[in-house]
Design a protein around this motif. Sequence first.
Motif, mmCIF file in Angstrom:
data_model
loop_
_atom_site.group_PDB
_atom_site.id
_atom_site.type_symbol
_atom_site.label_atom_id
_atom_site.label_comp_id
_atom_site.label_asym_id
_atom_site.label_seq_id
_atom_site.Cartn_x
_atom_site.Cartn_y
_atom_site.Cartn_z
ATOM 1 N N ASN A 137 45.067 52.644 36.332
ATOM 2 C CA ASN A 137 45.119 51.925 35.056
ATOM 3 C C ASN A 137 44.247 50.685 35.180
ATOM 4 O OD1 ASN A 137 45.832 50.318 32.792
ATOM 5 N ND2 ASN A 137 47.841 51.299 32.669
ATOM 6 N N LEU A 138 42.998 50.804 34.711
ATOM 7 C CA LEU A 138 42.055 49.692 34.842
ATOM 8 C C LEU A 138 42.453 48.516 33.956
ATOM 9 C CD1 LEU A 138 38.632 51.593 34.936
ATOM 10 C CD2 LEU A 138 39.910 50.589 36.844
ATOM 11 N N GLU A 139 43.052 48.805 32.816
ATOM 12 C CA GLU A 139 43.427 47.734 31.899
ATOM 13 C C GLU A 139 44.481 46.819 32.519
ATOM 14 O OE1 GLU A 139 45.236 47.175 27.367
ATOM 15 O OE2 GLU A 139 44.554 49.139 28.060
ATOM 16 N N GLN A 140 45.456 47.398 33.182
ATOM 17 C CA GLN A 140 46.494 46.620 33.841
ATOM 18 C C GLN A 140 46.135 46.269 35.279
ATOM 19 O OE1 GLN A 140 50.301 48.548 33.502
ATOM 20 N NE2 GLN A 140 50.188 48.768 31.272
ATOM 21 N N GLN A 141 45.002 46.786 35.746
ATOM 22 C CA GLN A 141 44.527 46.564 37.113
ATOM 23 C C GLN A 141 45.588 46.984 38.145
ATOM 24 O OE1 GLN A 141 41.692 42.757 36.045
ATOM 25 N NE2 GLN A 141 42.375 42.972 38.147
ATOM 26 N N TYR B 126 47.036 50.813 40.249
ATOM 27 C CA TYR B 126 46.988 52.254 40.467
ATOM 28 C C TYR B 126 48.281 52.658 41.160
ATOM 29 C CZ TYR B 126 45.403 51.193 45.268
ATOM 30 O OH TYR B 126 45.291 50.719 46.552
ATOM 31 N N ASP C 51 40.756 41.346 41.119
ATOM 32 C CA ASP C 51 39.610 41.019 40.259
ATOM 33 C C ASP C 51 38.296 41.277 40.984
ATOM 34 O OD1 ASP C 51 41.316 40.274 38.234
ATOM 35 O OD2 ASP C 51 41.193 38.126 38.663
ATOM 36 N N LEU D 267 37.415 45.002 40.867
ATOM 37 C CA LEU D 267 37.518 45.724 39.595
ATOM 38 C C LEU D 267 36.222 46.438 39.222
ATOM 39 C CD1 LEU D 267 39.178 46.518 37.147
ATOM 40 C CD2 LEU D 267 38.508 44.340 36.067
ATOM 41 N N ILE E 236 35.602 50.525 38.434
ATOM 42 C CA ILE E 236 35.007 51.042 37.195
ATOM 43 C C ILE E 236 33.863 51.999 37.515
ATOM 44 C CG2 ILE E 236 33.719 50.398 35.118
ATOM 45 C CD1 ILE E 236 35.343 47.787 35.094
#
Length: 408
Positions: A273-277, A279, A298, A301, A305
């Motif tokens: 889940n990239l939005e919530q950072q 996995y 961060d 990130l 992506i």
Amino acid sequence: MKILPNGCSCTEVWVSPENWQSTTAKASLKKNWYVQCDFFDPNFKEKYPKGFPFRKKLNKFKTLEDRKAAAKLLLEEIPKLFQEQGFNPITKQYMIEKVPESSFQERYLTEICPETPFTVALRLAHESIKVADSTYKDIKYMLAKFIPAAEHLKFDSLQIAEVKRKHIRFTLDYLEKTEESFSAHKFNKYRGYLSTLFKEIIEFEAIESDIVLDIKKRIHETKIRETLSEEDRIKVNAHLKQNFPDFWRFTILFFHSGGRITELLNLKVEDVNLEQQKYRVLVKKGKQYKWTDRVIKDVALDLWIKCLYGSSSSDYVFSVGLKPGSTKIRREQINRRWKTHVKDKLGITADFYSLKHINLDEITAMLSMQDAAKMAGHKTISMVQKHYAIGEEERQFERLRTLQNKFA
């Protein structure tokens, strides 16, 4: 010739192939394995003048160790079947006390029960346990060393219910004497793996207690894991980024993950889940499987992506070539890449897993040991304190040294 009840007799029991005890070649598994003797009954002298061939096939057992164990058991049990139970293989009748023919073969060799031979019980327990894949392989490796040692000491003929603490200890001591690389650390590892198998055997009520736990652990020197220096890290980063960008991305993400190699290799795109950072990984410890969230920093990130670009939700994030795909790769591939591209080419001696130690130690220094434990997915700080926070002792000395608590 052995004289049996009711005027019957039989030859000595023998095994085919002839070299069944000494063979170590897997090619021999392609041969027809069986245990046989010739049974003579006066009532069937005309029909079987050369005796009735009583044969038990062993091809159902898929490993050399299991076939050898089955052969040894049958060499002991067939004479008992004829002599003590009065079994007649021609009439299929028991002249003394009827016991199902399969009881001495099928059950003892395919199920865990008190009469199952020691080494067979260990293999059946290994097949039965539910542990992480890496642990399963480690136990398999241990058994490949332990079982031949037990056979050499003639312990393989023992029933599992007859095995005592001394048999385990004698076998481990034998390995210590005969294997150059056998250490106190390996002694403790083998002890732990055997205890896992004995706990499994207890579940089948074949034994009453885990006798392995009564064996004392060996005292061994805990070595501090070698890690990369700042200069080494710069060198490795530049080399991998320029020449092996896919492995470089995996290396950086592993460094920042605080997790295990297998966790990243088992990771699917749908669990990121990239939005919530975050996995999600399935942590396998013992018989407990638990889904746990891991943090995406961060600083990492952008690489996450790039790694997910062009993938589908069912893909493994790090498949063949360390790119998204449908095939899960083995952790050995990562260590092999590290050896080939880093150790051999750059002269680096630290192993790949040392990256986890560096990251958790830096988290401990910058935040706290509790945060490092959270990053690694540990419930307590004990593992971080004992194994990963390699620089904490020096930092503690420095804090104490500079403490300004004046007397007056």
